[in-house]
Design a protein around this motif. Structure first.
Motif, PDB file in Angstrom:
ATOM      1  N   ALA A 147       0.960  -1.023   0.158  1.00  0.00           N
ATOM      2  CA  ALA A 147      -0.261   0.036  -0.079  1.00  0.00           C
ATOM      3  C   ALA A 147       1.037   1.092   0.045  1.00  0.00           C
ATOM      4  N   ASP A 148       0.659   2.095  -1.110  1.00  0.00           N
ATOM      5  CA  ASP A 148       1.568   3.302  -1.272  1.00  0.00           C
ATOM      6  C   ASP A 148       0.537   4.538  -0.809  1.00  0.00           C
ATOM      7  N   ALA A 149       1.395   5.369  -0.049  1.00  0.00           N
ATOM      8  CA  ALA A 149       0.714   6.632   0.296  1.00  0.00           C
ATOM      9  C   ALA A 149       0.500   7.689  -0.762  1.00  0.00           C
ATOM     10  N   ARG A 150       1.612   7.753  -1.454  1.00  0.00           N
ATOM     11  CA  ARG A 150       1.821   8.418  -2.741  1.00  0.00           C
ATOM     12  C   ARG A 150       2.177   7.610  -3.610  1.00  0.00           C
ATOM     13  N   ALA A 151       2.335   8.120  -5.066  1.00  0.00           N
ATOM     14  CA  ALA A 151       2.836   7.417  -6.223  1.00  0.00           C
ATOM     15  C   ALA A 151       4.401   7.046  -5.828  1.00  0.00           C
ATOM     16  N   SER A 152       4.633   5.909  -6.076  1.00  0.00           N
ATOM     17  CA  SER A 152       5.984   5.299  -5.780  1.00  0.00           C
ATOM     18  C   SER A 152       7.104   5.109  -7.160  1.00  0.00           C
ATOM     19  N   GLY A 153       6.247   4.998  -8.299  1.00  0.00           N
ATOM     20  CA  GLY A 153       6.957   4.513  -9.575  1.00  0.00           C
ATOM     21  C   GLY A 153       6.736   3.342  -9.898  1.00  0.00           C
ATOM     22  N   ASP A 154       7.475   2.383  -9.088  1.00  0.00           N
ATOM     23  CA  ASP A 154       7.519   1.105  -9.219  1.00  0.00           C
ATOM     24  C   ASP A 154       6.477   0.447  -8.212  1.00  0.00           C
ATOM     25  N   GLU A 155       5.406  -0.226  -8.761  1.00  0.00           N
ATOM     26  CA  GLU A 155       4.525  -0.806  -7.548  1.00  0.00           C
ATOM     27  C   GLU A 155       4.937  -2.175  -7.093  1.00  0.00           C
ATOM     28  N   ASP A 156       5.757  -2.710  -7.629  1.00  0.00           N
ATOM     29  CA  ASP A 156       6.252  -4.133  -7.135  1.00  0.00           C
ATOM     30  C   ASP A 156       7.528  -4.095  -6.269  1.00  0.00           C
ATOM     31  N   GLN A 157       8.513  -3.278  -6.499  1.00  0.00           N
ATOM     32  CA  GLN A 157       9.846  -3.195  -5.728  1.00  0.00           C
ATOM     33  C   GLN A 157      10.020  -1.654  -5.343  1.00  0.00           C
ATOM     34  N   PHE A 158      10.476  -1.518  -4.063  1.00  0.00           N
ATOM     35  CA  PHE A 158      10.584   0.071  -3.648  1.00  0.00           C
ATOM     36  C   PHE A 158      12.137   0.459  -4.214  1.00  0.00           C
ATOM     37  N   ILE A 159      11.993   0.990  -5.267  1.00  0.00           N
ATOM     38  CA  ILE A 159      13.225   1.732  -5.983  1.00  0.00           C
ATOM     39  C   ILE A 159      12.937   3.215  -5.808  1.00  0.00           C
ATOM     40  N   THR A 160      13.853   3.816  -5.190  1.00  0.00           N
ATOM     41  CA  THR A 160      13.515   5.299  -4.932  1.00  0.00           C
ATOM     42  C   THR A 160      13.989   6.155  -6.019  1.00  0.00           C
ATOM     43  N   SER A 161      14.438   5.674  -6.999  1.00  0.00           N
ATOM     44  CA  SER A 161      15.174   6.409  -8.068  1.00  0.00           C
ATOM     45  C   SER A 161      13.760   6.768  -9.072  1.00  0.00           C
ATOM     46  N   THR A 162      13.005   5.783  -8.817  1.00  0.00           N
ATOM     47  CA  THR A 162      11.707   5.756  -9.841  1.00  0.00           C
ATOM     48  C   THR A 162      10.270   6.675  -9.261  1.00  0.00           C
TER      49      THR A 162
END
Length: 478
Positions: A147-162
């Motif tokens: 569950a993401d509070a805001r858009a994270s870029g990659d929905e499957d992995q937590f890649i901060t650069s995305t």
């Protein structure tokens, strides 16, 4: 007399016991216990006879004492008949045992194919009849609820650069459920006259962003201390990666899967020096139809490693030839960097993990930026500018009980400012994780994890997000 004949005699004697003893549960338990003790004594006598005749099997190597409370396991009979087969063709584990959800250590190449800290006993192997080869089919099934509070870029992995910056949908919340980290592995080991032989194959389902495409992670062979195939770069340190439910891990960690060949030299007990040649790939920013990235020489890495029963230290260096070929101009430059990483036991339960790296043209070797095209940039005047990079992470594992543990991980990765880069290009990322993991049995793990990530662009704009992830994992062989 063979053991099987003795077993038949004992069973017949037990069957001839008085009927009243069979009618009593307590008497029957006593008979079973007596039978077990008799079998154990006969097994000891058989081993003594085989030793006298020179046919005794090799003695089992004792396992090192754990540096943390042992995992809860089901009790098993003490009969030597149930003893697991010993795995041939492997060196003894040196590092203290540890737990890991993603378990990157199992796939890592080691001198003499030694056991890793997450699998010190090499469980699950079975012999191929009439050969010295033992094989193991492993892996795990893992479900992640995100569950993401805001858009994270990659929905499957937590890649901060995305993480998207300045997007119209930046505040969009999202829930995702997937099992892409589910993993399958095959491993074979055997001794040879040229040293221990190991073959390792591993796949997961992260081959596509929108489907479950089977993806190759490792495919290599190792004879003695010589490795050849596809897997972890020798520059990275799998044993220093923290224990997170998230698959990607800290962006400031050294991480790369690549084809290559390397050889390790022993330098005293627990010390090794590894030299490698790996597939090059110049990842450049600013390329056009008239310019193409060029890789003329393999990447060369040299890694020094020290292992002790308290943990390890690893110092790695990589040298690269980065360049491009253009219509009017071409240019090549030397790049590379260093990484210092390691692990250390803290008391009897806790574990400290860390890694720091820096250099120029090193983006390809980091978890956050591999494949991003930020090793170097082609300026408007055609000059090739190597991009400086620095980053790192620190992780701390605490065991509340043998079944409960938590991990705190902090990391950062910074790319130097350069006017040859676009305004929305990567500048800096920050990463933080706190989790609680429950392993009531070696084959079953559940956990919750809170993640924070922030991305800053070259123009100074920033965006961040918070993710809550829950996971359920079933290991095949633990």
């Amino acid at each position: 007399m063979r053991l099987s004949a003795w077993v038949v005699v004992v069973v017949l004697c037990a069957a001839a016991a008085p009927a009243q003893a069979q009618d009593s549960a307590q008497a029957l338990r006593q008979d079973i216990q007596t039978l077990r003790q008799t079998l154990e004594r006969m097994e000891q006598r058989l081993q003594a006879l085989e030793q006298a005749e020179g046919n005794a099997p090799p003695a089992a190597v004792p396992s090192p004492s754990p540096a943390r409370p042992p995992a809860v396991v089901a009790s098993a009979p003490t009969s030597t008949l149930a003893r697991a087969p010993q795995v041939p063709g492997t060196g003894q584990a040196i590092l203290p045992p540890r737990d890991s959800v993603g378990d990157p250590s199992t796939a890592a190449s080691r001198p003499d194919s030694a056991a890793g800290p997450t699998d010190p006993e090499l469980k699950g192997f079975f012999a191929i009849p009439n050969t010295d080869t033992m094989i193991r089919i492993g892996g795990y099934a893992k479900l992640d609820a995100i569950a993401d509070a805001r858009a994270s870029g990659d929905e499957d992995q937590f890649i901060t650069s995305t993480i998207p910056v300045g997007s119209d949908h930046r505040d969009m919340r999202n829930f995702n459920l997937h099992a892409k980290q589910t993993r399958f592995s095959f491993e074979a080991r055997r001794p040879t006259t040229r040293g221990n032989l190991r073959f390792y194959l591993e796949n997961d389902f992260f081959g596509s962003s929108d489907s479950y495409q089977f993806r190759l992670r490792h495919a290599y062979g190792q004879l003695g201390n010589t490795y050849a195939g596809y897997g972890y770069s020798s520059f990275m340190d799998a044993d220093s990666l923290p224990d997170t439910l998230d698959f990607a891990g800290p962006g400031g960690a050294g991480y790369l899967l690549v084809a290559g060949i390397h050889h390790s030299f022993a330098v005293g007990k627990g010390n090794t020096l590894t030299i490698a040649a790996e597939d090059p790939d110049s990842e450049l920013a600013g390329t056009t139809d008239d310019t193409r990235a060029e890789s003329r020489l393999p990447d060369v890495t040299v890694t020094a490693r020290m292992e002790r029963d308290w943990g390890h230290l690893q110092l790695g260096a990589v040298a690269r030839s980065v360049g491009y070929d253009g219509v009017e101009r071409d240019e090549r430059k030397l790049g590379g960097g260093v990484q210092l990483s390691g692990s250390a036991s803290v008391g009897e339960q806790d574990l400290l993990l860390f890694g720091v790296l820096g250099g120029k043209g090193l983006s390809r070797y980091t978890a956050d930026l591999t494949g991003s095209g930020l090793d170097a940039a082609i300026a408007l005047d055609g000059r090739l500018r190597m991009l400086s990079l620095a980053g790192g992470f620190v992780g701390y594992t605490h065991y509340w009980t043998p079944m409960w543990r938590s991990n705190l991980v902090l990391g950062q990765l910074t790319l130097g400012r350069d006017d040859a880069l676009a305004a929305d290009a990567f500048r800096q990322s920050r990463y933080g994780v706190l989790n609680l993991i429950w392993s009531p049995a070696p084959s079953w793990t559940m956990g919750m994890e809170l993640l924070y990530g922030q991305l800053e662009q070259q123009d100074g704009q920033r965006a961040d997000t918070v993710r809550l992830q829950g996971s359920v994992q079933y290991n095949f062989i633990k």
